[in-house]
Enzyme design. Structure first.
Site, PDB file in Angstrom:
ATOM      1  N   ASP A 221       0.708  -1.085   0.022  1.00  0.00           N
ATOM      2  CA  ASP A 221       0.169   0.084  -0.127  1.00  0.00           C
ATOM      3  C   ASP A 221       0.635   1.288  -0.089  1.00  0.00           C
ATOM      4  O   ASP A 221       2.027   1.231   0.317  1.00  0.00           O
ATOM      5  CB  ASP A 221      -0.774  -0.176   1.144  1.00  0.00           C
ATOM      6  CG  ASP A 221      -1.832  -1.082   1.561  1.00  0.00           C
ATOM      7  OD1 ASP A 221      -2.181  -1.806   0.324  1.00  0.00           O
ATOM      8  OD2 ASP A 221      -2.275  -1.535   2.451  1.00  0.00           O
TER       9      ASP A 221
HETATM   10  N1  URA Z   1      -1.368  -5.820   4.267  1.00  0.00           N
HETATM   11  C1  URA Z   1      -1.675  -4.662   3.914  1.00  0.00           C
HETATM   12  O1  URA Z   1      -2.859  -4.285   4.555  1.00  0.00           O
HETATM   13  N2  URA Z   1      -0.880  -3.875   3.361  1.00  0.00           N
HETATM   14  C2  URA Z   1      -0.012  -4.047   2.653  1.00  0.00           C
HETATM   15  O2  URA Z   1       0.606  -2.989   2.107  1.00  0.00           O
HETATM   16  C3  URA Z   1       0.507  -5.473   2.745  1.00  0.00           C
HETATM   17  C4  URA Z   1      -0.220  -6.235   3.312  1.00  0.00           C
END
Ligand code: URA
Length: 243
Positions: free
Chosen positions: A102
């Site tokens: 993310d």
């Molecule tokens: N899980 C999440 O919620 N975000 C990420 O970036 C990776 C795993």
């Protein structure tokens, strides 16, 4: 077709940074198709053999980069600020991220030109472990640990068992997943009535983020590459074939 620059190619083979390999070349330690070449900018014809100090180098078709992703970058080529902006100086053609982090997540993001490797690293069948450092709004509990180990249900889908480690401070925990669903870590803690404040991926299969600085990228070492291919049943560099 013009081949790849010698210094780029040697760096991609894991022999060092562009500067370091340029030094090897200028010192006359590198032969291309049997001839000593002292120009780091020399374009290596496709299929030419390479030697360092008289020993043959296996020329690999694929390359893989490990990035320490900072927060604020999007795992996308088209949306910005893009993680690709952090890879300047590396050839990024055909280079795809192995899964996504993310925008606000930091840590290990692997890129590869090898579609089969990418598929195996991301397909749940191969159960490749991903370890995260998670900072939480409220302390995680042994009940969370049990629920994750049993396999949580998220939106009607059963997740694979996940290992939650509670250290001294249960608001700073580590979680190991063996699949990678959309916002998975955040949604898992949300389902337990908690909230993720900070998220960082520390490892992917046998690869560790280690002390790579935030925003920096590097090629995998030949040893890392070999272990990675083995971890997904691709049996080392030989499976990639020669140029
Ligand atoms: N899980 C999440 O919620 N975000 C990420 O970036 C990776 C795993």
């Amino acid at each position: 077709m013009r081949g790849e620059r010698l210094d780029k190619l040697l760096a991609r083979l894991g022999l060092g940074s562009r500067k370091e390999v340029a030094r090897l070349v200028r010192a006359g330690r590198v032969r291309v198709a049997g001839e000593a070449v002292r120009d780091p900018g020399f374009h290596v014809p496709e299929g030419a053999s390479l030697e360092l100090d008289g020993k043959p180098l296996a020329v690999r078709r694929h390359h893989h980069l490990l990035l320490h992703k900072p927060a604020g970058y999007v795992t996308s080529r088209t949306e910005g600020p893009s993680v690709y902006a952090l890879l300047s100086g590396f050839p990024t053609r055909d280079l795809a991220p192995v899964g996504r982090l993310d925008k606000d997540t930091e840590g290990l993001l692997l890129f590869t030109t090898d579609g089969e490797l990418l598929h195996r690293l991301t397909h749940p069948r191969h159960k490749v472990a991903k370890r995260y450092l998670v900072h939480l709004e409220r302390p995680a509990t042994e009940e969370d640990q049990r629920a994750f180990a049993e396999g949580l249900s998220l939106d009607g889908e059963r997740l694979l068992p996940a290992a939650l480690s509670l250290g001294e401070d249960p608001t700073r925990v580590e979680l190991v997943l063996r699949e990678g669903r959309f916002h998975q870590v955040k949604r898992m803690f949300q389902a337990r009535g908690n909230r993720v404040l900070y998220l960082k991926r520390l490892s992917l299969g046998p690869l560790e983020l280690g002390d790579l600085s935030k925003g920096e990228a590097r090629y995998l070492t030949p040893e890392e590459e070999e272990t990675l291919y083995r971890a997904v049943g691709l049996g080392g560099q030989d499976a990639q074939g020669e140029l």
